[in-house]
Write a protein that holds these residues in place. Structure first.
Motif, short mmCIF file in Angstrom:
data_model
loop_
_atom_site.label_atom_id
_atom_site.label_comp_id
_atom_site.label_asym_id
_atom_site.label_seq_id
_atom_site.Cartn_x
_atom_site.Cartn_y
_atom_site.Cartn_z
N LYS B 43 30.34 -54.46 -9.32
CA LYS B 43 29.75 -55.30 -8.27
C LYS B 43 28.53 -56.06 -8.78
N SER B 44 27.59 -55.32 -9.38
CA SER B 44 26.36 -55.98 -9.84
C SER B 44 26.66 -56.98 -10.95
N PHE B 47 27.87 -60.13 -9.34
CA PHE B 47 26.77 -60.90 -8.74
C PHE B 47 25.92 -61.56 -9.82
N ARG B 48 25.67 -60.84 -10.90
CA ARG B 48 24.84 -61.42 -11.97
C ARG B 48 25.52 -62.65 -12.57
N SER B 79 19.99 -65.27 -2.74
CA SER B 79 20.46 -63.96 -3.20
C SER B 79 19.34 -62.94 -3.23
N ILE B 81 19.45 -59.37 -5.33
CA ILE B 81 20.24 -58.36 -6.02
C ILE B 81 19.33 -57.27 -6.55
N GLU B 82 19.79 -56.07 -6.44
CA GLU B 82 19.04 -54.87 -6.83
C GLU B 82 17.71 -54.83 -6.08
N ILE B 154 23.88 -63.80 -0.91
CA ILE B 154 24.40 -62.56 -1.50
C ILE B 154 23.32 -61.49 -1.36
N ASP B 156 22.54 -57.52 -2.08
CA ASP B 156 22.98 -56.31 -2.76
C ASP B 156 22.17 -55.14 -2.20
N GLU B 157 22.82 -54.26 -1.52
CA GLU B 157 22.17 -53.09 -0.90
C GLU B 157 20.94 -53.49 -0.07
N ALA B 188 26.90 -56.19 -0.62
CA ALA B 188 27.35 -55.01 -1.37
C ALA B 188 26.57 -53.83 -0.85
N SER B 189 27.26 -52.76 -0.61
CA SER B 189 26.57 -51.58 -0.10
C SER B 189 27.39 -50.34 -0.39
#
Lengths: 292, 308
Positions: B43-44, B47-48, B79, B81-82, B154, B156-157, B188-189
């Motif tokens: 997933k990550s 996204f990256r 976005s 992410i992380e 996007i 992410d968590e 994403a989760s």
């Protein structure tokens, strides 16, 4: 797009008050404070110093003149020529390192990298550092002039401002040479920041390189090299800076300079500015920015 | 149907590890789209690549109609992410002003205040980020993703590190982004219950490959079972084993039968005729967790999945 990168870098840097203070204000304030203290000390011991020093040193126009007219135009030229001194370069480098390596340190590339091209992202940083260097130079000149005004007040000397004939050209030349030297120094920091993703590397690598180059300059006679040799300039940008400064300032030293010194010095300074920049751009354009 | 993201044969290897293995995925415009998968599913990495932080080893990805790295297309996307990180000396308001500048927008105070309000950070707007909790950083990260008013975001968590009321607020915000603002949200989760509640469609990744994709309602309804509270259980299992149209298995103190809905009366009749007492017969849908476990072949669920 480049304008966006410059604007965002400027927005962030100007909110970092500590970085602004250390990279722009600290050295001029420090030099002004020390200079003023020295002037007061000299005033208190003026009689003893006048007796101890050779008369030509303290006579009007001499390097330790304690009386006579104080020419601010001459002071401005001297101040401009002294800008690229190691202490100024070191503290400007603090700001430059924060600009170049901040996104690695704070893990913020992921916030900005999708919004612009990688070339623009780096170019925005370089443009801001150039701006910081210019502001640091302006601050340096202003504080230098303030120091001269204080000196005039302490010694009760009349002021003049002579800036005619060749002086504007010399002033412009000195600014071009010293600003290029400081930018060249920060370019090594840029390359170190991009390759290592580290703020400390952006600070220490240029310092270590500069110290190495200083010792190399001292060792020129051992290598049977002189200031007129191209290879010396290709290895030691500080030598190029000193050479160009001498040529711009004119006088007997400039007249005695070896043939072709100007272009060799320009080549040395240019190579040490452009090569790290191009290498950093090439490295950054393919860098995995998820590993911050 | 138009797609905000399309990938074809997307592959990313790190040495001998294949983080993505020929992933082909099309994410439609509109609604909330969940990307699920166990740790290491890719997933990550996906996204990256979509954000241009890393380059794929092979394959291609199209984001908002442009290739990855096309800045004009990427600028229509936000976005987070992380765990989001920000310059610690800046306030939340300054962070959004800075990112607005990076996007070529003027630092519009009303827009900045509006997003801080929507993510629940209005009162902390002028506090330095260095004092923020993980939950507050998550909220600011979401605001940072949205400050440029993108068409696609996007996340992410996004609820990581948040307390239950915060999770509920975030869920409401995500739904409102899709329904009120018309923003396509990709989420994403590991919180599968959250995903089931908030997403319209999901993709399940495992070992860098797409193993299942579809509307949440389809995925869960396809796993419908008839849950029977019966006595005796052994007799019930015998009856089910003898039938051609149904099968059964023990689930705690109940029997779960797999069959099509029209066969229900016949099954119940067969059980009664065999002398089985039926206390309760109830159709239950498979939850996303069950689908996830089946599709990823997970023997042990990660702790975070249990938490959902």
């Amino acid at each position: 797009m480049l304008a966006d990168a410059i604007r965002s870098e400027t927005y962030r840097f100007t909110r970092n008050r500590m970085a602004v203070f250390w990279s722009i204000l600290f050295v001029p304030v420090l030099f002004l404070a020390i200079g003023t203290a020295v002037q007061f000390f000299t005033k208190a011991r003026m009689a003893e110093m006048a007796e101890a020093l050779p008369p030509e040193m303290t006579a009007e126009g001499g390097p330790m003149a304690l009386s006579g007219t104080l020419d601010l135009g001459q002071s401005l030229l001297a101040q401009a020529g002294d800008f690229a001194n190691p202490i100024v370069m070191l503290f400007v480098l603090i700001g430059a390192a924060i600009i170049y390596a901040g996104d690695y340190r704070w893990e913020t590339w992921r916030l900005t990298s999708a919004r612009n091209t990688r070339i623009n992202l780096v170019a925005g940083k370089v443009a801001l550092v150039f701006g910081v260097v210019l502001v640091a130079l302006a601050t340096w000149l202003v504080f230098g002039l303030i120091g001269e005004l204080i000196k005039a007040a302490i010694f009760e000397r009349p002021l003049a401002f002579s800036f005619a004939d060749e002086r504007p050209g010399q002033f412009a030349g000195l600014i071009a040479v010293t600003v290029t030297r400081v930018m060249q120094f920060t370019m090594v920091g840029l390359l170190a920041a991009v390759m290592s993703r580290s703020l400390l590397a952006a600070l220490f690598v240029p310092m270590v390189v500069a110290i190495g180059q200083f010792f190399l300059m001292q060792a020129l006679p051992l290598l049977a090299w002189s200031a007129g040799d191209l290879q010396a300039h290709l290895l030691i940008p500080g030598l190029s800076h000193d050479s160009l400064k001498t040529l711009v300032q004119g006088g007997p030293d400039a007249a005695a300079a070896p043939d072709g010194l100007a272009w060799k010095a320009i080549t040395g300074l240019t190579v040490w500015t452009i090569v790290p920049l191009v290498a950093a751009l090439a490295w950054f354009s393919r860098q995995d920015l998820s590993k911050e | 149907m138009t797609f905000v993201i399309e990938t074809r044969g997307l592959t990313k290897t790190y040495g001998s590890v294949r983080a993505l293995d020929g992933l082909s995925l099309s994410i439609p415009r509109g609604g909330v789209y969940g990307v699920l998968g166990p740790n290491g599913a890719g997933k990550s990495t996906l996204f990256r690549i979509l954000l241009g932080l890393i380059r794929p080893t092979a394959g291609e990805a199209v984001v908002m109609g442009g290739a990855v790295g096309d800045v004009a297309a990427s600028r229509r996307m936000g976005s987070m992410i992380e765990t989001p990180r920000f310059p610690p000396f800046m306030t939340a308001r300054q962070v959004l002003g800075w990112l607005s500048a990076a996007h070529g927008l003027k630092a519009d105070a009303a827009r900045v205040s509006g997003w801080l309000e929507r993510v629940g950070l209005a009162e902390a707007a002028d506090r330095k980020v260095r004092g923020f909790s993980v939950g507050m950083l998550q909220r600011l990260g979401v605001a940072a993703a949205l400050i440029t008013e993108p068409e696609l975001v996007i996340l992410d968590e996004p609820t990581s590190g948040m307390d239950p009321p915060g999770i509920q607020e975030m869920r409401a915000l995500i739904r409102s982004l899709a329904e009120r603002d018309g923003i396509t949200v990709i989420l994403a989760s590991h919180q599968l219950l959250e995903v089931q509640r908030v997403c319209d469609r999901v993709a399940i990744l495992n070992r860098g490959r797409l193993v299942r994709e579809g509307a949440v309602s389809e995925l869960t309804s396809s796993g419908e079972r008839l849950r029977l509270s019966v006595t005796p259980i052994s007799k019930t299992l015998e009856v089910l084993a003898a039938l051609s149209y149904a099968s059964g298995s023990l689930d705690g103190d109940a029997v779960v039968a797999t069959l099509s809905r029209p066969e229900t009366p016949a099954l119940l009749r067969a059980l009664v005729e065999a002398g089985v007492d039926i206390d309760e017969a109830r159709w239950v849908g498979a939850d996303l967790e069950a689908v996830f476990m089946t599709e990823t072949g997970s023997v042990q669920m990660p702790e975070s999945i249990h938490a959902g």
